[in-house]
Write a protein that holds these residues in place. Structure first.
Motif, mmCIF file in Angstrom:
data_model
loop_
_atom_site.group_PDB
_atom_site.id
_atom_site.type_symbol
_atom_site.label_atom_id
_atom_site.label_comp_id
_atom_site.label_asym_id
_atom_site.label_seq_id
_atom_site.Cartn_x
_atom_site.Cartn_y
_atom_site.Cartn_z
ATOM 1 N N VAL A 72 -7.321 21.363 -6.521
ATOM 2 C CA VAL A 72 -6.107 22.188 -6.578
ATOM 3 C C VAL A 72 -5.160 21.654 -7.650
ATOM 4 N N HIS A 73 -4.982 20.339 -7.672
ATOM 5 C CA HIS A 73 -4.055 19.745 -8.636
ATOM 6 C C HIS A 73 -4.465 20.051 -10.077
ATOM 7 N N HIS A 74 -5.745 20.148 -10.334
ATOM 8 C CA HIS A 74 -6.234 20.421 -11.687
ATOM 9 C C HIS A 74 -6.351 21.915 -11.978
ATOM 10 N N GLY A 75 -5.933 22.746 -11.051
ATOM 11 C CA GLY A 75 -6.061 24.181 -11.241
ATOM 12 C C GLY A 75 -4.965 24.761 -12.112
ATOM 13 N N ALA A 76 -5.348 25.729 -12.936
ATOM 14 C CA ALA A 76 -4.378 26.476 -13.745
ATOM 15 C C ALA A 76 -3.972 27.770 -13.058
ATOM 16 N N ASN A 77 -4.531 28.056 -11.869
ATOM 17 C CA ASN A 77 -4.104 29.211 -11.083
ATOM 18 C C ASN A 77 -2.605 29.100 -10.792
ATOM 19 N N ALA A 78 -1.916 30.203 -10.793
ATOM 20 C CA ALA A 78 -0.463 30.175 -10.596
ATOM 21 C C ALA A 78 -0.082 29.474 -9.301
ATOM 22 N N GLU A 79 -0.852 29.711 -8.234
ATOM 23 C CA GLU A 79 -0.495 29.129 -6.939
ATOM 24 C C GLU A 79 -0.812 27.633 -6.858
ATOM 25 N N TYR A 80 -1.576 27.120 -7.837
ATOM 26 C CA TYR A 80 -1.968 25.717 -7.820
ATOM 27 C C TYR A 80 -1.153 24.843 -8.772
ATOM 28 N N LEU A 81 -0.309 25.436 -9.595
ATOM 29 C CA LEU A 81 0.447 24.644 -10.566
ATOM 30 C C LEU A 81 1.415 23.695 -9.858
ATOM 31 N N ASP A 82 1.429 22.445 -10.341
ATOM 32 C CA ASP A 82 2.387 21.444 -9.847
ATOM 33 C C ASP A 82 2.270 21.228 -8.344
ATOM 34 N N ARG A 83 1.065 21.006 -7.899
ATOM 35 C CA ARG A 83 0.804 20.749 -6.480
ATOM 36 C C ARG A 83 -0.099 19.524 -6.335
ATOM 37 N N ASN A 84 -0.002 18.877 -5.168
ATOM 38 C CA ASN A 84 -0.909 17.807 -4.760
ATOM 39 C C ASN A 84 -0.891 16.624 -5.728
ATOM 40 N N TYR A 85 0.255 15.940 -5.765
ATOM 41 C CA TYR A 85 0.442 14.814 -6.674
ATOM 42 C C TYR A 85 -0.060 13.486 -6.121
ATOM 43 N N GLY A 86 -0.458 13.439 -4.881
ATOM 44 C CA GLY A 86 -0.758 12.169 -4.229
ATOM 45 C C GLY A 86 -1.822 11.354 -4.919
ATOM 46 N N GLY A 87 -1.773 10.024 -4.665
ATOM 47 C CA GLY A 87 -2.796 9.125 -5.179
ATOM 48 C C GLY A 87 -3.882 8.929 -4.140
ATOM 49 N N ILE A 88 -3.650 8.046 -3.193
ATOM 50 C CA ILE A 88 -4.600 7.847 -2.087
ATOM 51 C C ILE A 88 -4.239 8.755 -0.923
ATOM 52 N N LEU A 89 -2.948 8.876 -0.645
ATOM 53 C CA LEU A 89 -2.481 9.675 0.492
ATOM 54 C C LEU A 89 -1.999 11.049 0.026
ATOM 55 N N ILE A 90 -2.227 12.053 0.867
ATOM 56 C CA ILE A 90 -1.698 13.394 0.593
ATOM 57 C C ILE A 90 -0.452 13.647 1.434
ATOM 58 N N VAL A 91 -0.065 12.711 2.275
ATOM 59 C CA VAL A 91 1.068 12.930 3.179
ATOM 60 C C VAL A 91 2.386 13.080 2.429
ATOM 61 N N TRP A 92 2.511 12.449 1.245
ATOM 62 C CA TRP A 92 3.749 12.603 0.469
ATOM 63 C C TRP A 92 3.938 14.051 0.054
ATOM 64 N N ASP A 93 2.861 14.705 -0.343
ATOM 65 C CA ASP A 93 2.951 16.114 -0.715
ATOM 66 C C ASP A 93 3.343 16.970 0.473
ATOM 67 N N PHE B 91 0.835 -1.211 0.000
ATOM 68 C CA PHE B 91 0.000 0.000 0.000
ATOM 69 C C PHE B 91 0.865 1.254 0.000
ATOM 70 N N PHE B 92 1.828 1.324 0.905
ATOM 71 C CA PHE B 92 2.652 2.526 0.995
ATOM 72 C C PHE B 92 3.650 2.626 -0.160
ATOM 73 N N ALA B 93 4.225 1.495 -0.586
ATOM 74 C CA ALA B 93 5.180 1.526 -1.692
ATOM 75 C C ALA B 93 4.496 1.921 -2.987
ATOM 76 N N ASP B 94 3.309 1.398 -3.226
ATOM 77 C CA ASP B 94 2.566 1.757 -4.436
ATOM 78 C C ASP B 94 2.202 3.232 -4.437
ATOM 79 N N ASP B 95 1.762 3.732 -3.292
ATOM 80 C CA ASP B 95 1.348 5.128 -3.240
ATOM 81 C C ASP B 95 2.533 6.072 -3.402
ATOM 82 N N LEU B 96 3.685 5.687 -2.846
ATOM 83 C CA LEU B 96 4.892 6.490 -3.021
ATOM 84 C C LEU B 96 5.364 6.436 -4.472
ATOM 85 N N ALA B 97 5.286 5.262 -5.087
ATOM 86 C CA ALA B 97 5.652 5.141 -6.503
ATOM 87 C C ALA B 97 4.747 6.020 -7.350
#
Length: 283
Positions: free
Chosen positions: A190-211, A87-93
């Motif tokens: 947020v991840h799908h936002g084109a707002n400048a402050e939202y670009l390239d943010r919130n990449y997580g799959g199930i968990l947001i803790v990696w971000d 679970f954790f290895a897949d989510d980190l990958a």
């Protein structure tokens, strides 16, 4: 291979219809809802992704099986700790797979498909790339850890099923402990936002803790503007699937040196050689 996502397609289509009807009978001025041509494009992209992805999975199975065969470690699927590790290895990958597909232009050329809609609803989840070949390096290590390939594919399907439900504006904010640990519709908007402050943010799959751990987390504050910083303005599935590859080719042909050519291919999306300041590609 366990094609759980393929089996779930009828449920996906039913839930998309339910969400679409919810906008008809309970509209919200702050939510964009659905647009017929956009939804048709998303469904077409999803169908194409499955047609290409199923035979590609056969090759992927072979590579993972080969790695699992040669590794000196082989973990038991009957152990609960193997599943916890998976679970954790897949989510980190997935986190690093997703992040790299935003930070390397050649990879972004496939992933941009998923961000090309100016709407955000359950059908957007099915707007997927037709070039799934870039995922192998990110999960091959799990097989080398001794995790059976069938378990890896199953967990990938679980992650994708979970992420389907993130693509909605109908869910606002969940209780704080959930929002702190898990990826939620709010985080994924947020991840799908084109707002400048939202670009390239919130990449997580199930968990947001990696971000939170790697410094890519951004909470939802301002109203999200969906799509790309420069939208492509087409519903043609072939153009949606290939427009960034064509843009890369045009930049490579126009480049004056091999360093610049490599920059256009392997640099961040929008990379330009100095002194140019304006990006020539969409994000």
């Amino acid at each position: 291979m366990i094609p759980a996502v393929l089996y779930a397609v009828p449920a996906f289509l039913l839930l998309i219809a339910v969400e679409a009807f919810s906008y008809r009978f309970a509209p919200d001025d702050d939510e964009r809802g659905y647009e017929l041509r956009d939804t048709a494009t998303s469904l077409t992209m999803g169908a194409g992704s499955q047609l290409i992805g199923v035979p590609w999975k056969l090759l992927t199975i072979g590579l993972y099986a080969a790695a699992y065969t040669v590794t000196p470690i082989q973990l038991s699927p009957t152990s609960v700790w193997t599943w916890v590790l998976l679970f954790f290895a897949d989510d980190l990958a997935y986190y690093w797979f997703h992040r790299s597909h935003h930070e390397v232009r050649l990879l972004w050329a496939g992933h941009v498909v998923h961000h090309s809609s100016v709407f955000f609803n359950l059908s957007t989840a099915l707007r997927q790339s037709w070039t799934p070949m870039t995922s192998i390096p990110f999960w091959l290590g799990l097989a080398l850890l001794g995790i059976p390939p069938w378990m890896i594919f199953l967990q990938q399907s679980v992650s994708l099923l979970y992420q389907f439900f993130l693509h909605t504006e109908r869910v606002t904010v969940l209780p704080r402990p959930i929002e702190w640990i898990f990826n939620t519709p709010s985080h994924h908007r947020v991840h799908h936002g084109a707002n400048a402050e939202y670009l390239d943010r919130n990449y997580g799959g199930i968990l947001i803790v990696w971000d939170r751990l790697f410094g890519t987390f951004e909470p939802e504050r301002a109203t999200v503007r969906y799509g790309l910083t420069k939208n492509i303005g087409t519903y043609n599935p072939l153009r949606v699937a290939t427009h960034e590859y064509r843009a890369i080719w045009a930049d490579v042909r126009a480049a004056s040196s091999w360093r610049h050519r490599l920059g256009h291919v392997l640099g961040r999306p929008g990379w330009q050689p100095a002194p140019h300041a304006q990006p020539a590609v969409v994000r």
